[in-house]
Design a protein around this motif. Structure first.
Motif, mmCIF file in Angstrom:
data_model
loop_
_atom_site.group_PDB
_atom_site.id
_atom_site.type_symbol
_atom_site.label_atom_id
_atom_site.label_comp_id
_atom_site.label_asym_id
_atom_site.label_seq_id
_atom_site.Cartn_x
_atom_site.Cartn_y
_atom_site.Cartn_z
ATOM 1 N N ASP A 281 0.824 -1.209 0.000
ATOM 2 C CA ASP A 281 0.000 0.000 0.000
ATOM 3 C C ASP A 281 0.860 1.260 0.000
ATOM 4 O O ASP A 281 0.530 2.249 -0.671
ATOM 5 C CB ASP A 281 -0.938 -0.012 1.205
ATOM 6 N N HIS A 282 1.947 1.235 0.742
ATOM 7 C CA HIS A 282 2.843 2.400 0.753
ATOM 8 C C HIS A 282 3.517 2.557 -0.602
ATOM 9 O O HIS A 282 3.664 3.684 -1.104
ATOM 10 C CB HIS A 282 3.891 2.239 1.851
ATOM 11 N N GLU A 285 1.233 4.322 -2.947
ATOM 12 C CA GLU A 285 1.191 5.766 -2.714
ATOM 13 C C GLU A 285 2.361 6.464 -3.392
ATOM 14 O O GLU A 285 2.192 7.527 -4.004
ATOM 15 C CB GLU A 285 1.216 6.044 -1.207
ATOM 16 N N SER A 288 1.776 6.469 -7.189
ATOM 17 C CA SER A 288 0.742 7.462 -7.534
ATOM 18 C C SER A 288 1.331 8.863 -7.572
ATOM 19 O O SER A 288 1.038 9.653 -8.487
ATOM 20 C CB SER A 288 -0.405 7.413 -6.521
ATOM 21 N N HIS A 289 2.144 9.177 -6.588
ATOM 22 C CA HIS A 289 2.784 10.497 -6.547
ATOM 23 C C HIS A 289 3.629 10.731 -7.789
ATOM 24 O O HIS A 289 3.580 11.819 -8.391
ATOM 25 C CB HIS A 289 3.644 10.615 -5.292
#
Length: 301
Positions: A281-282, A285, A288-289
């Motif tokens: 999950d990290h 993120e 996505s960034h």
């Protein structure tokens, strides 16, 4: 995929994947950002996970992401390796002859193009040398790409995209402490001018997120002094002729930092789905960034 990126001034992230959770994290980010994405694997990944597993998981990820997804061989060593990955179901391959004498690199790359193009598979070549270590291959110093030689190389080989050396490097330690990060945009602009609409690739382009470095070190790791490519430089490259940007180290850092943190905070935990899931999950993120703010590929589909 890369020509669309060229025409619309963004880059597609090419993320090295080695297992299900990394593929899931990258695909999740691509779906959320409506971004095209390249999942890539080296021959070492094939040894670690078996190509059948990687292809099957990637195909399912592409179906669920519902955006353009490519499955790419990163740093193919020879024609036989490229054949193996093509036959396994990969949609594009990279042949890396950058360590060879120039004429040998031309001959090897041309042979891969001749084979791959029969099956409508695109080929990435490389000219120039990146410092650092990646999957067993290393170089002490960078050798910048010569633009005129790059044009000759592209014309004689028929490559569909070209990885060039303008100052990036493999691994987490891209610059020495105190050394100012620099990319040779003048070389990139010359290459682009000489070869319009040839997608350019940057290898060794992780930014080495310092929050992840701090997390790892705080939880018992030791990655002091790691420095990457500034995000603003990569964003500038994305607006130019760079259409594919490779990321591996940043995924490793994101996954490692999150897992270390989870296990530190829950030392009783033995359910690997919990801590690997936290890493996945990290990682999503972070990807996505990059898609939204660095590669500028979000909301393209």
């Amino acid at each position: 995929m890369l020509l669309h990126a060229y025409d619309h001034h963004y880059a597609v992230g090419a993320f090295n994947v080695n297992n299900m959770e990394v593929i899931q994290g990258v695909a999740k980010a691509a779906k959320e950002q409506r971004s095209p994405v390249i999942l890539q694997a080296s021959s070492f990944t094939g040894q670690y996970a078996d190509l059948g597993y990687i292809v099957g998981i990637a195909e399912n990820a592409a179906r669920l992401a519902d955006v353009p997804v490519a499955l790419h061989l990163d740093h193919g060593e020879d024609l036989e390796t490229c054949k193996e990955f093509i036959q396994a179901g990969f949609t594009s391959v990279m042949i890396d002859g950058s360590h060879l004498p120039y004429e040998e690199n031309v001959a090897l790359t041309r042979s891969v193009c001749e084979y791959a193009h029969r099956y409508d598979i695109t080929v990435e070549g490389e000219l120039g040398t990146l410092a650092g270590v990646e999957d067993g291959r290393s170089a002490e110093q960078s050798l910048y790409t010569d633009p005129e030689q790059a044009r000759d190389f592209a014309e004689r080989t028929g490559v569909d995209s070209l990885a060039i050396a303008i100052g990036t490097s493999h691994g987490a330690y891209k610059f020495k402490p105190g050394q100012k990060p620099m990319l040779r945009f003048d070389i990139l602009e010359q290459v682009s001018r000489l070869m319009p609409r040839l997608p350019i690739v940057l290898h060794g382009a992780s930014s080495v997120n310092q929050e992840d470095i701090a997390e790892i070190n705080a939880m018992g790791g030791d990655i002091s002094g790691a420095i990457g490519i500034p995000e603003e430089m990569l964003a500038q490259a994305s607006r130019l002729a760079v259409c594919k940007i490779n990321v591996d180290t940043d995924l490793r850092l994101a996954m490692t930092g999150a897992i270390r943190k989870y296990l530190h905070e829950a030392p009783e935990q033995i359910d690997y789905r919990k801590y690997i899931g936290a890493g996945r999950d990290h990682l999503a993120e972070r990807v996505s960034h990059k898609m939204k703010n660095v590669f500028l590929s979000a909301e393209r589909y």
